[in-house]
Write an enzyme that holds these catalytic residues in place. Structure first.
Site, PDB file in Angstrom:
ATOM      1  N   HIS A   1     -12.074   1.517  -8.986  1.00 14.53           N
ATOM      2  CA  HIS A   1     -12.426  -0.256  -8.823  1.00 14.53           C
ATOM      3  C   HIS A   1     -13.946  -0.614  -9.724  1.00 14.53           C
ATOM      4  CE1 HIS A   1      -9.656  -0.342  -4.747  1.00 14.53           C
ATOM      5  NE2 HIS A   1      -8.502  -1.038  -6.205  1.00 14.53           N
TER       6      HIS A   1
ATOM      7  N   GLU B   1      -0.494   5.322 -10.741  1.00 14.80           N
ATOM      8  CA  GLU B   1      -0.289   6.222  -8.974  1.00 14.80           C
ATOM      9  C   GLU B   1       0.757   7.112  -8.895  1.00 14.80           C
ATOM     10  OE1 GLU B   1      -2.275   4.453  -7.617  1.00 14.80           O
ATOM     11  OE2 GLU B   1      -2.997   2.332  -9.349  1.00 14.80           O
TER      12      GLU B   1
ATOM     13  N   LYS C   1       1.836  -4.380   2.397  1.00 13.61           N
ATOM     14  CA  LYS C   1       0.602  -5.603   1.723  1.00 13.61           C
ATOM     15  C   LYS C   1       0.795  -6.430   0.957  1.00 13.61           C
ATOM     16  CE  LYS C   1      -2.615  -1.915   1.883  1.00 13.61           C
ATOM     17  NZ  LYS C   1      -3.793  -1.330   1.197  1.00 13.61           N
TER      18      LYS C   1
ATOM     19  N   GLU D   1      -3.942   1.451   7.325  1.00 14.72           N
ATOM     20  CA  GLU D   1      -4.482   2.250   6.760  1.00 14.72           C
ATOM     21  C   GLU D   1      -5.730   2.361   8.120  1.00 14.72           C
ATOM     22  OE1 GLU D   1      -6.463   1.112   2.747  1.00 14.72           O
ATOM     23  OE2 GLU D   1      -5.224   0.207   4.179  1.00 14.72           O
TER      24      GLU D   1
ATOM     25  N   ARG E   1      -4.164   6.641   5.108  1.00 17.88           N
ATOM     26  CA  ARG E   1      -3.151   6.143   4.038  1.00 17.88           C
ATOM     27  C   ARG E   1      -4.012   5.607   3.021  1.00 17.88           C
ATOM     28  NH1 ARG E   1       0.398  -0.499   4.452  1.00 17.88           N
ATOM     29  NH2 ARG E   1      -0.054  -0.265   2.949  1.00 17.88           N
TER      30      ARG E   1
ATOM     31  N   ASN F   1      -6.050   6.167  -1.408  1.00 19.92           N
ATOM     32  CA  ASN F   1      -7.367   5.570  -2.804  1.00 19.92           C
ATOM     33  C   ASN F   1      -7.958   7.019  -3.195  1.00 19.92           C
ATOM     34  OD1 ASN F   1      -7.025   3.115  -2.049  1.00 19.92           O
ATOM     35  ND2 ASN F   1      -7.798   3.816   0.293  1.00 19.92           N
TER      36      ASN F   1
ATOM     37  N   HIS G   1      -6.208  -1.549 -14.467  1.00 18.09           N
ATOM     38  CA  HIS G   1      -6.025  -1.118 -13.508  1.00 18.09           C
ATOM     39  C   HIS G   1      -5.370   0.000 -13.016  1.00 18.09           C
ATOM     40  CE1 HIS G   1      -5.646   0.284  -8.062  1.00 18.09           C
ATOM     41  NE2 HIS G   1      -4.608   0.853  -9.035  1.00 18.09           N
TER      42      HIS G   1
ATOM     43  N   HIS H   1      -9.470   5.622  -6.364  1.00  7.89           N
ATOM     44  CA  HIS H   1      -9.291   4.485  -6.590  1.00  7.89           C
ATOM     45  C   HIS H   1     -11.036   4.145  -6.894  1.00  7.89           C
ATOM     46  CE1 HIS H   1      -5.420   4.631  -6.906  1.00  7.89           C
ATOM     47  NE2 HIS H   1      -4.948   3.272  -7.127  1.00  7.89           N
TER      48      HIS H   1
ATOM     49  N   LYS I   1       4.976   7.958  -1.110  1.00  7.22           N
ATOM     50  CA  LYS I   1       4.330   5.808  -0.424  1.00  7.22           C
ATOM     51  C   LYS I   1       4.505   5.967   1.123  1.00  7.22           C
ATOM     52  CE  LYS I   1       1.754   1.649  -1.457  1.00  7.22           C
ATOM     53  NZ  LYS I   1       1.218   0.918  -1.817  1.00  7.22           N
TER      54      LYS I   1
ATOM     55  N   ARG J   1       5.857 -19.764  10.243  1.00 11.31           N
ATOM     56  CA  ARG J   1       5.195 -18.197  10.435  1.00 11.31           C
ATOM     57  C   ARG J   1       6.239 -17.556  10.116  1.00 11.31           C
ATOM     58  NH1 ARG J   1       5.126 -22.185  14.953  1.00 11.31           N
ATOM     59  NH2 ARG J   1       2.853 -23.158  14.903  1.00 11.31           N
TER      60      ARG J   1
END
Ligand SMILES: NC(=O)c1ccc[n+]([C@@H]2O[C@H](COP(=O)([O-])OP(=O)(O)OC[C@H]3O[C@@H](n4cnc5c(N)ncnc54)[C@H](O)[C@@H]3O)[C@@H](O)[C@H]2O)c1
Ligand SMILES: [Zn+2]
Length: 362
Positions: free
Chosen positions: A250, A183, A141, A235, A239, A243, A262, A246, A225, A119
Site C-alpha cells: 500500500h 494474490e 467487502k 477483520e 483475516r 494482508n 496493486h 500489503h 480466502k 436497504r
C-alpha cells in the site's frame, strides 16, 4: 453446475462456482437462486463490449443492463449514485436482484449499490478478471473510493453466489492477469505449502492459462480466502493474514502515485515482508529468496522499476490502518504455508528493520 465452494458468513453462506463454461449458466442460476426477482445486470463499458461480442461466453441473456465507464477512477460515490438513481427511475423495487459482470471494480460497486438499494437487495457476481476471481469476489467487502483514499466508504454485504468461468479470462492482457497471480502466491504463502509448490511446478501452465490450471488456481485460492474470512468476517484478527505483503504494498502504491499496479506492489511487498520475517527470525533463512524466485518466474519485477524515496515509503507505512501504539504492523509468515500461531496475527516491526529490508527491492 457442480461442486461449488461454500463460503460461510454471519448471516449464512453462498456458493462459488469455478467451472469452465459456467458463465453460460448464469441466467438460469440467478432465476433459480433468486426466483421472481427483477434482475439488472451491471457492468463496465469494456466488459460489456466483450460480453455483447460473445467473447465472454453467451450474451443471449436479454436482461436490463446498467453500465458505467471503465476504470478504478469510476469506483466512486458518483457512480454508485448514478446507478442507484437509474434503478429508481426505472421503477426497480424491493424485489430487485443485481448481477455484477466484470472485474473487482464492478464487483465492489455493484455490491455497494446492492448493500444500500432499498436497504439491501441480493446480488450475484460473475468475476471476469483473475484478481476478482481469486480475491475480490470472496469476503463480502463492497465499497467505493474517495479523494481521501481507496475503499473508504462501503459495507459488508456478501453476494448470493459467485460464478467464476476461467474461459472469460482469455481476452485479459498479461499484466492484468498477473494482478491475480500476486494474490494467489500470497494465498499459498500464508496457508498452504503444497499449493505454493504446485504454483512453482506448474507455473508454465498457469502462465499459459491452461483451463485446468486456472480452475485449480482459482479454486484453491477461493478455498483459502473463504476459510480465512469465514473464521473472521469483520477483520478482528485472523483475516489480517490476508494482508501479508500489503503493508509495504500500500505504501509503495501511494508513494509511487499509483504508477505501480496493486499486483506489482504486492509482489514487491511480499519480498520485503519476507525479508523482514527472516531478519526478525520469525521465519527461517531462504524464505525471501524462494518467494522472490517464484514471483520473478511468474513475470513480476522483483525490484522497483523506478526510484522511490525510502523515507517516504516508511513514513507512509507509519500511517497504515493496521498500526497500533504508533508502531508499524505487518502480517508476517513463519514460513511457506505457515499461518502464524501467535496472538494478534500481526507483528510490530521496528522502522530500522523495514528500512534495511526495503533495500532488497531498491
Ligand atoms: N472487495 C474486495 O475484497 C476486494 C479485494 C481485492 C480487490 N478489490 C478491488 O478490485 C479492484 C481491482 O480489480 P480488477 O483488477 O479486476 O480491476 P478492474 O475491474 O478495473 O478490471 C481491470 C480491467 O480489465 C478489464 N476487464 C475485465 N474483465 C476483462 C476480461 N475478461 N477481458 C479483458 N478485459 C477485462 C476491465 O474493464 C478493466 O479495464 C480494485 O478496485 C480493488 O480495490 C476488492
Ligand atoms: Zn491485494
Amino acid at each position: 453446475m457442480s461442486h461449488p465452494i461454500v463460503v460461510s458468513h454471519a448471516q449464512g453462506s453462498y456458493p462459488v462456482y469455478v467451472e469452465e463454461g459456467s458463465l453460460s449458466g448464469l441466467e438460469d442460476l440467478v432465476r433459480q437462486l433468486l426466483p421472481g426477482r427483477r434482475v439488472a445486470l451491471v457492468s463496465d463499458e469494456t466488459v460489456n463490449q466483450l460480453y455483447q461480442a460473445g467473447r465472454l461466453g453467451s450474451s443471449a441473456w436479454n436482461v436490463e443492463t446498467l453500465l458505467f465507464p471503465t476504470g478504478e477512477k469510476f469506483k466512486t460515490r458518483e457512480t454508485w449514485g448514478r446507478l442507484s438513481d437509474t434503478l429508481l427511475r426505472s421503477g426497480f423495487g424491493r424485489d430487485t436482484a443485481l448481477v455484477g459482470l466484470g472485474g473487482g471494480v464492478v464487483g465492489d460497486v455493484v455490491g455497494f449499490v446492492a448493500a444500500t438499494y432499498m436497504r439491501g437487495v441480493p446480488y450475484v457476481l460473475a468475476p471476469t478478471t483473475l484478481l476478482s476471481m481469486v480475491d475480490a469476489s470472496v469476503g463480502g467487502k463492497t465499497g467505493v473510493n474517495t479523494p481521501l483514499g481507496k475503499n473508504l466508504i462501503g459495507a459488508f454485504h456478501p453476494p448470493s453466489a459467485v460464478v467464476a468461468d476461467p474461459h472469460v479470462l482469455a481476452p485479459l492482457r498479461d499484466d492484468a492477469y498477473r494482478e491475480g497471480l500476486a494474490e494467489a502466491v500470497k494465498h499459498g504463502l500464508i496457508a498452504d505449502e503444497s499449493y505454493f509448490q504446485w504454483i512453482e511446478k506448474d507455473r508454465f501452465s498457469i502462465i499459459r492459462r491452461d483451463p485446468d490450471a486456472v480452475v485449480r488456481l482459482v479454486r484453491r485460492s477461493v478455498e483459502i480466502k473463504a476459510q480465512v474470512v469465514s473464521a473472521d468476517e469483520r477483520e478482528a484478527g485472523r483475516r489480517a493474514i490476508l494482508n501479508a505483503g500489503h503493508t509495504v504494498a500500500h505504501a509503495l502504491e501511494v508513494v509511487s502515485d499509483f504508477r505501480l499496479s496493486h499486483g506489482a506492489a504486492v509482489a514487491l511487498g511480499l519480498e520485503v515482508e519476507c525479508e523482514v520475517a527472516e531478519r526478525l527470525q520469525i521465519a527461517g533463512p531462504g524464505l525471501r529468496k524462494r518467494v522472490q524466485t517464484l514471483l520473478e518466474q511468474l513475470g513480476f519485477a522483483v525490484r522497483l522499476p523506478f526510484s522511490l524515496d525510502p523515507d517516504a515509503v516508511l513514513q507512509r507505512m507509519s500511517s497504515d490502518k493496521k498500526n497500533r501504539g504508533g508502531k508499524i504492523h505487518c502480517s508476517l509468515v513463519e514460513g511457506v504455508g505457515k499461518i502464524p500461531s501467535r496472538e494478534g496475527w500481526t507483528v510490530a516491526v521496528p522502522k530500522e528493520e523495514l528500512a534495511i529490508a526495503l533495500r532488497t527491492i531498491m
